[in-house]
Design a protein around this motif. Structure first.
Motif, PDB file in Angstrom:
ATOM      1  N   LYS A   1       0.544  -0.996  -0.226  1.00  0.00           N
ATOM      2  CA  LYS A   1       0.199  -0.013   0.266  1.00  0.00           C
ATOM      3  C   LYS A   1       0.799   1.139  -0.395  1.00  0.00           C
ATOM      4  O   LYS A   1       1.469   1.375   0.397  1.00  0.00           O
ATOM      5  CB  LYS A   1      -1.008   0.180   1.272  1.00  0.00           C
ATOM      6  N   LYS A   2       1.019   2.254  -0.932  1.00  0.00           N
ATOM      7  CA  LYS A   2       1.424   3.105  -1.151  1.00  0.00           C
ATOM      8  C   LYS A   2       0.029   4.711  -0.495  1.00  0.00           C
ATOM      9  O   LYS A   2      -0.318   4.454  -0.229  1.00  0.00           O
ATOM     10  CB  LYS A   2       1.540   3.574  -2.626  1.00  0.00           C
ATOM     11  N   ASP A   3       1.364   5.683   0.102  1.00  0.00           N
ATOM     12  CA  ASP A   3       0.961   6.632   1.048  1.00  0.00           C
ATOM     13  C   ASP A   3       0.525   7.287  -0.259  1.00  0.00           C
ATOM     14  O   ASP A   3       0.678   7.134  -1.285  1.00  0.00           O
ATOM     15  CB  ASP A   3       1.793   7.806   1.915  1.00  0.00           C
ATOM     16  N   ARG A   4      -0.366   7.551   0.111  1.00  0.00           N
ATOM     17  CA  ARG A   4      -1.867   8.635  -0.743  1.00  0.00           C
ATOM     18  C   ARG A   4      -1.669  10.269  -0.318  1.00  0.00           C
ATOM     19  O   ARG A   4      -1.660  10.288   0.637  1.00  0.00           O
ATOM     20  CB  ARG A   4      -2.860   8.134  -1.122  1.00  0.00           C
ATOM     21  N   ILE A   5      -2.022  11.212  -1.182  1.00  0.00           N
ATOM     22  CA  ILE A   5      -2.160  12.349  -1.271  1.00  0.00           C
ATOM     23  C   ILE A   5      -3.787  13.120  -1.895  1.00  0.00           C
ATOM     24  O   ILE A   5      -3.131  12.419  -3.349  1.00  0.00           O
ATOM     25  CB  ILE A   5      -1.186  12.693  -1.274  1.00  0.00           C
ATOM     26  N   ASN A   6      -4.062  13.933  -1.834  1.00  0.00           N
ATOM     27  CA  ASN A   6      -4.548  14.213  -2.725  1.00  0.00           C
ATOM     28  C   ASN A   6      -4.985  15.422  -3.266  1.00  0.00           C
ATOM     29  O   ASN A   6      -3.914  16.719  -2.374  1.00  0.00           O
ATOM     30  CB  ASN A   6      -6.490  15.002  -1.995  1.00  0.00           C
ATOM     31  N   ILE A   7      -5.078  15.549  -4.633  1.00  0.00           N
ATOM     32  CA  ILE A   7      -4.292  16.438  -5.643  1.00  0.00           C
ATOM     33  C   ILE A   7      -5.516  17.637  -5.915  1.00  0.00           C
ATOM     34  O   ILE A   7      -6.750  16.460  -6.855  1.00  0.00           O
ATOM     35  CB  ILE A   7      -2.777  16.746  -6.624  1.00  0.00           C
TER      36      ILE A   7
ATOM     37  N   TYR B   1      -8.422   0.360 -14.616  1.00  0.00           N
ATOM     38  CA  TYR B   1      -7.158   0.823 -14.004  1.00  0.00           C
ATOM     39  C   TYR B   1      -8.140   1.353 -12.905  1.00  0.00           C
ATOM     40  O   TYR B   1      -9.183   2.114 -13.351  1.00  0.00           O
ATOM     41  CB  TYR B   1      -6.451   1.754 -14.665  1.00  0.00           C
ATOM     42  N   THR B   2      -7.487   1.337 -12.368  1.00  0.00           N
ATOM     43  CA  THR B   2      -8.100   2.256 -11.077  1.00  0.00           C
ATOM     44  C   THR B   2      -7.555   3.692 -11.423  1.00  0.00           C
ATOM     45  O   THR B   2      -7.106   3.981 -12.213  1.00  0.00           O
ATOM     46  CB  THR B   2      -7.587   2.255  -9.532  1.00  0.00           C
ATOM     47  N   GLN B   3      -8.436   5.075 -10.697  1.00  0.00           N
ATOM     48  CA  GLN B   3      -7.731   6.530 -10.842  1.00  0.00           C
ATOM     49  C   GLN B   3      -6.742   6.570 -10.526  1.00  0.00           C
ATOM     50  O   GLN B   3      -5.928   7.329 -11.603  1.00  0.00           O
ATOM     51  CB  GLN B   3      -9.097   7.258 -10.913  1.00  0.00           C
ATOM     52  N   PHE B   4      -6.917   6.241  -9.562  1.00  0.00           N
ATOM     53  CA  PHE B   4      -4.917   6.256  -9.080  1.00  0.00           C
ATOM     54  C   PHE B   4      -3.768   5.727  -9.758  1.00  0.00           C
ATOM     55  O   PHE B   4      -2.417   6.290  -9.301  1.00  0.00           O
ATOM     56  CB  PHE B   4      -4.995   5.846  -7.365  1.00  0.00           C
ATOM     57  N   ALA B   5      -3.557   4.689  -9.457  1.00  0.00           N
ATOM     58  CA  ALA B   5      -3.139   3.654 -10.921  1.00  0.00           C
ATOM     59  C   ALA B   5      -2.469   4.439 -12.058  1.00  0.00           C
ATOM     60  O   ALA B   5      -1.575   4.516 -12.554  1.00  0.00           O
ATOM     61  CB  ALA B   5      -3.154   2.260 -11.633  1.00  0.00           C
ATOM     62  N   LEU B   6      -3.844   5.050 -12.955  1.00  0.00           N
ATOM     63  CA  LEU B   6      -3.738   5.560 -14.128  1.00  0.00           C
ATOM     64  C   LEU B   6      -2.803   6.781 -14.434  1.00  0.00           C
ATOM     65  O   LEU B   6      -2.148   7.463 -14.509  1.00  0.00           O
ATOM     66  CB  LEU B   6      -4.310   5.621 -15.009  1.00  0.00           C
ATOM     67  N   ALA B   7      -3.348   7.457 -13.091  1.00  0.00           N
ATOM     68  CA  ALA B   7      -3.052   9.347 -13.039  1.00  0.00           C
ATOM     69  C   ALA B   7      -1.390   8.993 -11.773  1.00  0.00           C
ATOM     70  O   ALA B   7      -0.349   9.870 -12.544  1.00  0.00           O
ATOM     71  CB  ALA B   7      -3.554   9.854 -11.345  1.00  0.00           C
ATOM     72  N   ASN B   8      -0.423   8.090 -11.168  1.00  0.00           N
ATOM     73  CA  ASN B   8       0.352   7.657 -10.970  1.00  0.00           C
ATOM     74  C   ASN B   8       1.303   7.666 -11.715  1.00  0.00           C
ATOM     75  O   ASN B   8       2.203   8.015 -12.150  1.00  0.00           O
ATOM     76  CB  ASN B   8      -0.037   6.293  -9.909  1.00  0.00           C
TER      77      ASN B   8
END
Length: 192
Positions: A4-10, A29-36
């Protein structure tokens, strides 16, 4: 086992977030994975000195080159092949390059609509053609190409001139002037 990676909102514009959501879903993909992934790649390229516009330009260049089925060939090898073909049959060499010019004209019509709309693409070509100077201008019905260092002999210049001539004629231009010399090609044309 996933870490699990730390997450932050942008924050991003609503349209961007909606497009990200649709694209991520369509790709599985999840939005997190694609945005990352997008941000990681973009930031890595920027750290290498590329601007956002250059990254977009590279993608455009890649798209056009793959659609035209362009194959990278070392300049000296291509020049040698042209010289040998020219020796065997000058008319065939000129005709083959003329057909290439017509193919490029067809692509310009289909993708860009006009030579003026495609002229901005010249800046991409300037970085990959084996020429010391490669300038193209197309505006107001006038077209000019000015190249120095195109090929190593007159044969390469002549076949390139044939391709440019046929491309322009297929796009509705009339050749006003062509100057060829070893390594030099200058063409002026105007729309009919």
């Amino acid at each position: 086992m996933s870490v699990k990676k730390d997450r932050i909102n942008i924050a991003v514009a609503r349209e961007v977030a909606e497009d990200l959501a649709k694209t991520a879903e369509s790709m599985g993909y999840t939005q997190f994975a694609l945005a990352n992934q997008i941000l990681s790649i973009g930031l890595a390229l920027m750290k290498e000195g590329f601007s956002v516009q250059q990254i977009r330009d590279i993608a455009t260049f890649y798209k056009v080159m793959t659609e035209l089925e362009t194959v990278p060939i070392p300049g000296r090898l291509l020049d040698r092949m042209v010289v040998e073909m020219f020796k065997m049959n000058k008319e065939t060499a000129l005709a083959v390059w003329c057909e290439a010019g017509k193919m490029i004209a067809g692509y310009i019509k289909a993708v860009f609509g006009s030579l003026e709309n495609a002229a901005y693409f010249a800046r991409y070509l300037a970085n990959v053609v084996p020429a010391r100077r490669f300038e193209i201008k197309a505006e107001g019905g006038e077209f000019t190409i000015d190249t120095i260092g195109v090929g190593y002999g007159i044969e390469s210049v002549e076949v390139t001139a044939s391709a440019v001539r046929c491309m322009l004629e297929d796009l509705g231009y009339e050749i006003v002037d062509i100057v060829t010399a070893p390594g030099i090609l200058r063409v002026r044309a105007r729309r009919r």
